[in-house]
Design a protein around this motif. Structure first.
Motif, PDB file in Angstrom:
ATOM      1  N   LEU A 176     -54.566 -14.057 -16.074  1.00  0.00           N
ATOM      2  CA  LEU A 176     -53.757 -14.829 -15.128  1.00  0.00           C
ATOM      3  C   LEU A 176     -52.379 -14.200 -14.950  1.00  0.00           C
ATOM      4  CD1 LEU A 176     -54.633 -18.426 -16.372  1.00  0.00           C
ATOM      5  CD2 LEU A 176     -55.449 -17.347 -14.262  1.00  0.00           C
ATOM      6  N   GLU A 177     -51.797 -13.732 -16.040  1.00  0.00           N
ATOM      7  CA  GLU A 177     -50.475 -13.108 -15.951  1.00  0.00           C
ATOM      8  C   GLU A 177     -50.539 -11.808 -15.150  1.00  0.00           C
ATOM      9  OE1 GLU A 177     -49.377 -12.910 -20.055  1.00  0.00           O
ATOM     10  OE2 GLU A 177     -48.440 -14.908 -20.028  1.00  0.00           O
ATOM     11  N   ARG A 178     -51.625 -11.046 -15.313  1.00  0.00           N
ATOM     12  CA  ARG A 178     -51.790  -9.830 -14.511  1.00  0.00           C
ATOM     13  C   ARG A 178     -51.920 -10.180 -13.032  1.00  0.00           C
ATOM     14  NH1 ARG A 178     -55.339  -8.484 -18.684  1.00  0.00           N
ATOM     15  NH2 ARG A 178     -57.166  -8.890 -17.370  1.00  0.00           N
ATOM     16  N   ALA A 179     -52.667 -11.235 -12.746  1.00  0.00           N
ATOM     17  CA  ALA A 179     -52.838 -11.660 -11.353  1.00  0.00           C
ATOM     18  C   ALA A 179     -51.509 -12.102 -10.758  1.00  0.00           C
ATOM     19  CB  ALA A 179     -53.859 -12.791 -11.277  1.00  0.00           C
ATOM     20  N   ALA A 180     -50.714 -12.812 -11.543  1.00  0.00           N
ATOM     21  CA  ALA A 180     -49.412 -13.274 -11.062  1.00  0.00           C
ATOM     22  C   ALA A 180     -48.503 -12.092 -10.750  1.00  0.00           C
ATOM     23  CB  ALA A 180     -48.768 -14.190 -12.098  1.00  0.00           C
ATOM     24  N   GLU A 181     -48.490 -11.099 -11.625  1.00  0.00           N
ATOM     25  CA  GLU A 181     -47.669  -9.907 -11.396  1.00  0.00           C
ATOM     26  C   GLU A 181     -48.119  -9.169 -10.134  1.00  0.00           C
ATOM     27  OE1 GLU A 181     -48.004  -7.595 -14.919  1.00  0.00           O
ATOM     28  OE2 GLU A 181     -46.855  -8.998 -16.165  1.00  0.00           O
ATOM     29  N   LYS A 182     -49.418  -9.084  -9.948  1.00  0.00           N
ATOM     30  CA  LYS A 182     -49.945  -8.375  -8.781  1.00  0.00           C
ATOM     31  C   LYS A 182     -49.636  -9.130  -7.494  1.00  0.00           C
ATOM     32  CE  LYS A 182     -53.952  -5.737  -7.249  1.00  0.00           C
ATOM     33  NZ  LYS A 182     -55.341  -5.313  -7.554  1.00  0.00           N
ATOM     34  N   ALA A 183     -49.702 -10.461  -7.553  1.00  0.00           N
ATOM     35  CA  ALA A 183     -49.397 -11.268  -6.372  1.00  0.00           C
ATOM     36  C   ALA A 183     -47.961 -11.038  -5.925  1.00  0.00           C
ATOM     37  CB  ALA A 183     -49.631 -12.744  -6.669  1.00  0.00           C
ATOM     38  N   VAL A 184     -47.036 -11.002  -6.872  1.00  0.00           N
ATOM     39  CA  VAL A 184     -45.628 -10.758  -6.547  1.00  0.00           C
ATOM     40  C   VAL A 184     -45.461  -9.373  -5.934  1.00  0.00           C
ATOM     41  CG1 VAL A 184     -43.314 -10.467  -7.504  1.00  0.00           C
ATOM     42  CG2 VAL A 184     -44.767 -12.342  -8.306  1.00  0.00           C
ATOM     43  N   ALA A 185     -46.145  -8.387  -6.498  1.00  0.00           N
ATOM     44  CA  ALA A 185     -46.017  -7.013  -6.011  1.00  0.00           C
ATOM     45  C   ALA A 185     -46.612  -6.840  -4.616  1.00  0.00           C
ATOM     46  CB  ALA A 185     -46.703  -6.060  -6.989  1.00  0.00           C
ATOM     47  N   GLN A 186     -47.653  -7.606  -4.304  1.00  0.00           N
ATOM     48  CA  GLN A 186     -48.355  -7.432  -3.031  1.00  0.00           C
ATOM     49  C   GLN A 186     -47.635  -8.072  -1.855  1.00  0.00           C
ATOM     50  OE1 GLN A 186     -52.262  -9.011  -3.712  1.00  0.00           O
ATOM     51  NE2 GLN A 186     -53.111  -7.053  -4.361  1.00  0.00           N
ATOM     52  N   LEU A 187     -46.956  -9.184  -2.093  1.00  0.00           N
ATOM     53  CA  LEU A 187     -46.371  -9.919  -0.981  1.00  0.00           C
ATOM     54  C   LEU A 187     -45.124  -9.227  -0.438  1.00  0.00           C
ATOM     55  CD1 LEU A 187     -46.843 -13.611  -2.123  1.00  0.00           C
ATOM     56  CD2 LEU A 187     -47.989 -12.456  -0.249  1.00  0.00           C
ATOM     57  N   SER A 188     -44.799  -9.567   0.812  1.00  0.00           N
ATOM     58  CA  SER A 188     -43.648  -8.963   1.470  1.00  0.00           C
ATOM     59  C   SER A 188     -42.390  -9.132   0.625  1.00  0.00           C
ATOM     60  CB  SER A 188     -43.423  -9.631   2.833  1.00  0.00           C
ATOM     61  OG  SER A 188     -44.570  -9.525   3.639  1.00  0.00           O
ATOM     62  N   PRO A 189     -41.444  -8.191   0.723  1.00  0.00           N
ATOM     63  CA  PRO A 189     -40.203  -8.294  -0.046  1.00  0.00           C
ATOM     64  C   PRO A 189     -39.526  -9.644   0.163  1.00  0.00           C
ATOM     65  CG  PRO A 189     -40.345  -6.161   1.019  1.00  0.00           C
ATOM     66  CD  PRO A 189     -41.493  -6.977   1.551  1.00  0.00           C
ATOM     67  N   ASN A 190     -39.072 -10.222  -0.919  1.00  0.00           N
ATOM     68  CA  ASN A 190     -38.341 -11.495  -0.926  1.00  0.00           C
ATOM     69  C   ASN A 190     -39.210 -12.711  -0.598  1.00  0.00           C
ATOM     70  OD1 ASN A 190     -35.897 -10.084  -1.445  1.00  0.00           O
ATOM     71  ND2 ASN A 190     -35.704  -9.661   0.748  1.00  0.00           N
ATOM     72  N   THR A 191     -40.530 -12.514  -0.404  1.00  0.00           N
ATOM     73  CA  THR A 191     -41.403 -13.658  -0.144  1.00  0.00           C
ATOM     74  C   THR A 191     -41.676 -14.419  -1.432  1.00  0.00           C
ATOM     75  OG1 THR A 191     -42.462 -12.593   1.733  1.00  0.00           O
ATOM     76  CG2 THR A 191     -43.673 -14.374   0.683  1.00  0.00           C
ATOM     77  N   MET A 192     -42.047 -13.707  -2.478  1.00  0.00           N
ATOM     78  CA  MET A 192     -42.295 -14.308  -3.786  1.00  0.00           C
ATOM     79  C   MET A 192     -41.583 -13.441  -4.820  1.00  0.00           C
ATOM     80  SD  MET A 192     -45.880 -14.796  -5.915  1.00  0.00           S
ATOM     81  CE  MET A 192     -46.686 -15.791  -4.668  1.00  0.00           C
ATOM     82  N   THR A 193     -40.600 -14.003  -5.485  1.00  0.00           N
ATOM     83  CA  THR A 193     -39.834 -13.222  -6.454  1.00  0.00           C
ATOM     84  C   THR A 193     -40.404 -13.318  -7.859  1.00  0.00           C
ATOM     85  OG1 THR A 193     -38.322 -15.094  -6.777  1.00  0.00           O
ATOM     86  CG2 THR A 193     -37.707 -13.443  -5.125  1.00  0.00           C
ATOM     87  N   LYS A 194     -41.189 -14.367  -8.110  1.00  0.00           N
ATOM     88  CA  LYS A 194     -41.826 -14.505  -9.412  1.00  0.00           C
ATOM     89  C   LYS A 194     -43.001 -15.463  -9.307  1.00  0.00           C
ATOM     90  CE  LYS A 194     -38.922 -18.320 -11.070  1.00  0.00           C
ATOM     91  NZ  LYS A 194     -38.065 -18.822 -12.167  1.00  0.00           N
ATOM     92  N   ALA A 195     -43.928 -15.331 -10.227  1.00  0.00           N
ATOM     93  CA  ALA A 195     -45.051 -16.264 -10.346  1.00  0.00           C
ATOM     94  C   ALA A 195     -45.264 -16.476 -11.836  1.00  0.00           C
ATOM     95  CB  ALA A 195     -46.299 -15.705  -9.688  1.00  0.00           C
TER      96      ALA A 195
END
Length: 205
Positions: free
Chosen positions: A160-179
């Motif tokens: 889950l933590e890997r998925a959260a990190e990947k989600a943040v990296a994939q989204l447009s800049p400043n869209t999601m800063t952390k999960a």
């Protein structure tokens, strides 16, 4: 009376739940003042059990909707749209829904804490599928949603933590800063239903 509700944690806190009631009309009228303390949309669906059937219909809609909003999010992002700006347009159009307006902002904030637990949602989907079988119905959309939620529920904390990190990296800049995965969550079953977007981050669909 049977009186299941919909509206999530926000509806419960704000007294705006939708309450689906089954039972005799006289009993419903006597209980209505109590229901109106908890909800704004209180409807007698029919005889005893009708409220439960209506609740299952509600869960069927939510199941496919959660997949749709996740797919719209990853599609819009891949196409170069800012997901937050995209949401402003589509939530007030024909695609608008409670889930789109209330749960997608949580997704974009990286908030996967439970308003409604995935483990409980999987249980509800199972009940709906069993009921559909009794009615000689096939619900392939619901089957798919349950399968994907079961996949997410089986993921351990490290996945889950890997998925959260990947989600943040994939989204447009400043869209999601952390999960952030809640401290008490040991598997995906302990997350909220909006966490389904994490599967798409891992491309496990």
């Amino acid at each position: 009376l049977d009186a299941p509700v919909s509206g999530g944690d926000l509806g419960a806190k704000n007294g705006t739940l939708s309450i689906m009631v089954g039972g005799e009309e006289g009993a419903f009228e006597r209980a209505l003042p109590v229901f109106l303390k908890m909800g704004k949309n209180v409807v007698l669906q029919g005889k005893n059990g009708a409220g439960q059937y209506c609740k299952m219909a509600n869960q069927i809609v939510i199941a496919s909707t959660m997949l749709a909003v996740s797919e719209a999010l990853v599609y819009g992002n891949a196409a170069g749209l800012n997901p937050r700006t995209m949401l402003k347009s589509i939530e007030s159009g024909a695609a608008g829904s409670w889930s789109l307006s209330n749960l997608v902002p949580r997704m974009l904030d990286g908030n996967v804490s439970p308003g409604f637990y995935i483990k409980h949602f999987i249980k509800d989907m199972g009940i709906a599928l069993d009921s559909a079988k009794e009615l000689s119905l096939s619900l392939p959309g619901l089957e798919l949603a349950r399968k994907l939620y079961q996949t997410l529920a089986a993921m351990d904390r490290s996945a889950l933590e890997r998925a959260a990190e990947k989600a943040v990296a994939q989204l447009s800049p400043n869209t999601m800063t952390k999960a952030t995965i809640p401290l008490e969550a040991t598997t995906g079953a302990d997350l909220g239903t909006q966490a389904i977007f994490l599967l798409y981050a891992l491309e496990r669909v």
